[in-house]
Design a protein around this motif. Structure first.
Motif, PDB file in Angstrom:
ATOM      1  N   THR A 111       0.478  -1.404   0.190  1.00  0.00           N
ATOM      2  CA  THR A 111       0.144   0.257   0.205  1.00  0.00           C
ATOM      3  C   THR A 111       1.172   1.286  -0.356  1.00  0.00           C
ATOM      4  O   THR A 111       0.400   2.019  -0.425  1.00  0.00           O
ATOM      5  CB  THR A 111      -1.469   0.078   0.758  1.00  0.00           C
ATOM      6  N   HIS A 112       1.670   1.156   0.792  1.00  0.00           N
ATOM      7  CA  HIS A 112       2.704   2.515   0.928  1.00  0.00           C
ATOM      8  C   HIS A 112       3.563   2.971  -0.128  1.00  0.00           C
ATOM      9  O   HIS A 112       2.776   4.445  -0.962  1.00  0.00           O
ATOM     10  CB  HIS A 112       4.008   2.152   2.130  1.00  0.00           C
ATOM     11  N   GLN A 113       3.941   1.644  -0.889  1.00  0.00           N
ATOM     12  CA  GLN A 113       5.055   2.128  -2.443  1.00  0.00           C
ATOM     13  C   GLN A 113       3.701   2.629  -3.674  1.00  0.00           C
ATOM     14  O   GLN A 113       4.010   3.350  -4.309  1.00  0.00           O
ATOM     15  CB  GLN A 113       5.328   0.864  -2.951  1.00  0.00           C
ATOM     16  N   ALA A 123      -1.538   9.449   3.295  1.00  0.00           N
ATOM     17  CA  ALA A 123      -1.980   7.950   3.099  1.00  0.00           C
ATOM     18  C   ALA A 123      -2.303   8.016   4.495  1.00  0.00           C
ATOM     19  O   ALA A 123      -3.163   9.051   5.822  1.00  0.00           O
ATOM     20  CB  ALA A 123      -0.879   7.615   2.608  1.00  0.00           C
ATOM     21  N   GLY A 124      -2.237   6.572   4.725  1.00  0.00           N
ATOM     22  CA  GLY A 124      -2.817   5.961   6.294  1.00  0.00           C
ATOM     23  C   GLY A 124      -3.394   4.556   6.813  1.00  0.00           C
ATOM     24  O   GLY A 124      -2.420   4.327   5.875  1.00  0.00           O
ATOM     25  N   ALA A 125      -4.019   4.906   7.392  1.00  0.00           N
ATOM     26  CA  ALA A 125      -4.265   3.892   7.884  1.00  0.00           C
ATOM     27  C   ALA A 125      -6.098   3.643   8.023  1.00  0.00           C
ATOM     28  O   ALA A 125      -6.758   4.954   8.697  1.00  0.00           O
ATOM     29  CB  ALA A 125      -3.889   3.319   9.273  1.00  0.00           C
ATOM     30  N   THR A 126      -6.792   2.967   7.974  1.00  0.00           N
ATOM     31  CA  THR A 126      -7.850   2.306   8.067  1.00  0.00           C
ATOM     32  C   THR A 126      -8.524   0.763   9.436  1.00  0.00           C
ATOM     33  O   THR A 126      -8.102   0.035   8.428  1.00  0.00           O
ATOM     34  CB  THR A 126      -9.085   2.428   7.230  1.00  0.00           C
ATOM     35  N   PRO A 146       0.839  12.588   6.401  1.00  0.00           N
ATOM     36  CA  PRO A 146       1.674  13.569   4.767  1.00  0.00           C
ATOM     37  C   PRO A 146       2.107  12.165   3.797  1.00  0.00           C
ATOM     38  O   PRO A 146       3.055  11.729   4.654  1.00  0.00           O
ATOM     39  CB  PRO A 146       2.145  15.101   5.449  1.00  0.00           C
ATOM     40  N   VAL A 147       2.314  12.199   2.722  1.00  0.00           N
ATOM     41  CA  VAL A 147       3.565  11.465   2.263  1.00  0.00           C
ATOM     42  C   VAL A 147       4.371  12.867   1.782  1.00  0.00           C
ATOM     43  O   VAL A 147       4.210  13.714   1.358  1.00  0.00           O
ATOM     44  CB  VAL A 147       2.645  11.424   0.968  1.00  0.00           C
ATOM     45  N   LEU A 148       5.242  12.938   2.082  1.00  0.00           N
ATOM     46  CA  LEU A 148       6.935  13.585   2.726  1.00  0.00           C
ATOM     47  C   LEU A 148       7.641  13.292   1.439  1.00  0.00           C
ATOM     48  O   LEU A 148       7.979  12.396   0.597  1.00  0.00           O
ATOM     49  CB  LEU A 148       7.304  13.561   3.487  1.00  0.00           C
ATOM     50  N   ASP A 151       9.846  10.034   0.167  1.00  0.00           N
ATOM     51  CA  ASP A 151       9.223   9.362   1.323  1.00  0.00           C
ATOM     52  C   ASP A 151       9.562   8.412   0.777  1.00  0.00           C
ATOM     53  O   ASP A 151       9.234   7.656  -0.548  1.00  0.00           O
ATOM     54  CB  ASP A 151       7.938   9.593   1.371  1.00  0.00           C
ATOM     55  N   THR A 152      10.093   6.886   1.786  1.00  0.00           N
ATOM     56  CA  THR A 152      10.418   5.592   0.648  1.00  0.00           C
ATOM     57  C   THR A 152       8.733   4.436   1.342  1.00  0.00           C
ATOM     58  O   THR A 152       8.162   4.894   2.105  1.00  0.00           O
ATOM     59  CB  THR A 152      12.034   4.285   1.567  1.00  0.00           C
ATOM     60  N   ALA A 153       8.472   3.688   1.022  1.00  0.00           N
ATOM     61  CA  ALA A 153       7.785   2.400   1.614  1.00  0.00           C
ATOM     62  C   ALA A 153       8.015   2.612   2.924  1.00  0.00           C
ATOM     63  O   ALA A 153       7.088   2.785   4.122  1.00  0.00           O
ATOM     64  CB  ALA A 153       7.348   1.392   0.597  1.00  0.00           C
ATOM     65  N   ASP A 154       9.273   2.320   3.396  1.00  0.00           N
ATOM     66  CA  ASP A 154       9.261   1.993   4.986  1.00  0.00           C
ATOM     67  C   ASP A 154       9.192   3.189   6.057  1.00  0.00           C
ATOM     68  O   ASP A 154       8.446   2.713   6.809  1.00  0.00           O
ATOM     69  CB  ASP A 154      11.264   0.848   5.396  1.00  0.00           C
ATOM     70  N   ALA A 155       9.558   4.391   5.410  1.00  0.00           N
ATOM     71  CA  ALA A 155       9.396   5.365   5.506  1.00  0.00           C
ATOM     72  C   ALA A 155       8.199   5.976   5.984  1.00  0.00           C
ATOM     73  O   ALA A 155       7.609   6.276   7.052  1.00  0.00           O
ATOM     74  CB  ALA A 155       9.967   6.981   5.151  1.00  0.00           C
ATOM     75  N   LEU A 156       7.565   6.192   5.204  1.00  0.00           N
ATOM     76  CA  LEU A 156       5.482   5.961   5.292  1.00  0.00           C
ATOM     77  C   LEU A 156       4.938   5.395   5.543  1.00  0.00           C
ATOM     78  O   LEU A 156       4.149   5.564   6.991  1.00  0.00           O
ATOM     79  CB  LEU A 156       5.559   6.325   3.505  1.00  0.00           C
ATOM     80  N   ALA A 157       5.182   3.756   6.384  1.00  0.00           N
ATOM     81  CA  ALA A 157       4.993   3.189   6.887  1.00  0.00           C
ATOM     82  C   ALA A 157       4.789   2.740   8.369  1.00  0.00           C
ATOM     83  O   ALA A 157       4.291   3.166   8.745  1.00  0.00           O
ATOM     84  CB  ALA A 157       5.634   1.396   6.329  1.00  0.00           C
ATOM     85  N   ALA A 158       6.282   3.821   9.157  1.00  0.00           N
ATOM     86  CA  ALA A 158       6.949   3.788   9.551  1.00  0.00           C
ATOM     87  C   ALA A 158       5.825   5.171  10.826  1.00  0.00           C
ATOM     88  O   ALA A 158       4.829   5.352  11.819  1.00  0.00           O
ATOM     89  CB  ALA A 158       7.851   4.667  10.023  1.00  0.00           C
ATOM     90  N   ARG A 159       5.636   5.670   9.344  1.00  0.00           N
ATOM     91  CA  ARG A 159       4.805   7.150   9.849  1.00  0.00           C
ATOM     92  C   ARG A 159       3.434   6.497  10.763  1.00  0.00           C
ATOM     93  O   ARG A 159       2.865   7.207  11.129  1.00  0.00           O
ATOM     94  CB  ARG A 159       4.073   8.275   9.041  1.00  0.00           C
ATOM     95  N   VAL A 160       2.925   5.562   8.919  1.00  0.00           N
ATOM     96  CA  VAL A 160       0.974   4.790   9.376  1.00  0.00           C
ATOM     97  C   VAL A 160       1.236   4.350  10.355  1.00  0.00           C
ATOM     98  O   VAL A 160      -0.085   4.430  11.450  1.00  0.00           O
ATOM     99  CB  VAL A 160       1.169   4.169   7.723  1.00  0.00           C
ATOM    100  N   LEU A 161       1.725   3.257  11.068  1.00  0.00           N
ATOM    101  CA  LEU A 161       2.352   2.625  12.089  1.00  0.00           C
ATOM    102  C   LEU A 161       2.025   3.510  12.992  1.00  0.00           C
ATOM    103  O   LEU A 161       1.214   2.918  14.023  1.00  0.00           O
ATOM    104  CB  LEU A 161       3.865   1.792  12.001  1.00  0.00           C
ATOM    105  N   THR A 162       2.457   4.862  13.640  1.00  0.00           N
ATOM    106  CA  THR A 162       2.576   4.974  15.021  1.00  0.00           C
ATOM    107  C   THR A 162       0.964   5.418  14.717  1.00  0.00           C
ATOM    108  O   THR A 162       0.728   5.887  16.073  1.00  0.00           O
ATOM    109  CB  THR A 162       2.986   6.925  14.677  1.00  0.00           C
TER     110      THR A 162
END
Length: 179
Positions: A111-113, A123-126, A146-148, A151-162
């Motif tokens: 999803t992140h990529q 992006a985000g989570a549901t 936000p998608v910065l 961003d890499t998929a891993d960086a975005l995933a880490a922000r979403v996980l929080t």
């Protein structure tokens, strides 16, 4: 899963809602969550899906293991298997999941990529109810990040996980309040 257990304790779900995390069940015996849950005094079980003849047989065994704990809710957390329609029907209305995208956008994997590749600014989570159709149940809660640039998929995933750790316990508690 740990965020849910910790929220249940910190927010006194047992006292306020008569609810507790009754068990943690995984299809991977080496899952770190099983060790952590056991350390917390929570019942655990592992059912290796590869030991079953087919998906239906595994889901039947999983249903039986879950039913032993008589759950009001079945909360999927890190469970990366598609469930059979029979399993979903058995727990209909009591089965919830979290997905790392703003559904209905980007169901499924990577999803992140995919969000980065599509040029999404957010992006985000549901948190959603589980239905037989993958990632299409009623939306219970969402969080946006936000998608910065860069961003890499891993960086975005880490922000979403929080944010997943915030919204999943909140959505579960809202369901508990409704009864």
């Amino acid at each position: 899963m740990a965020a849910i257990v910790e929220a249940a304790r910190a927010r006194h779900w047992q006292h306020r809602h008569g609810a507790r995390v009754a068990a943690v069940i995984s299809n991977k015996a080496a899952a770190q969550g099983l060790s952590w849950a056991k350390e917390q005094g929570i019942a655990t079980a592992a059912l290796d899906h590869t030991a079953f003849e087919n998906r239906e047989a595994f889901d039947a065994a999983l249903m039986s293991e879950i039913d032993r704990h008589e759950p009001a809710l079945v909360v999927l957390a890190g469970f990366m298997r598609i469930l059979t329609p029979g399993f979903v029907r058995h727990f209909e209305g009591r089965l919830v999941n979290i997905h790392p995208s703003l559904l209905p956008s980007f169901p499924g994997l990577k999803t992140h990529q995919r969000a980065i590749d599509m040029g999404c600014r957010f992006a985000g989570a549901t948190v959603h109810r589980v239905t037989a159709e993958l990632d299409h149940g009623e939306i219970l809660e969402q969080a946006v990040v936000p998608v910065l640039p860069g961003d890499t998929a891993d960086a975005l995933a880490a922000r979403v996980l929080t944010q997943e750790h915030v919204i999943y316990p909140r959505a579960i508690e809202a369901l508990l309040q409704k009864g």
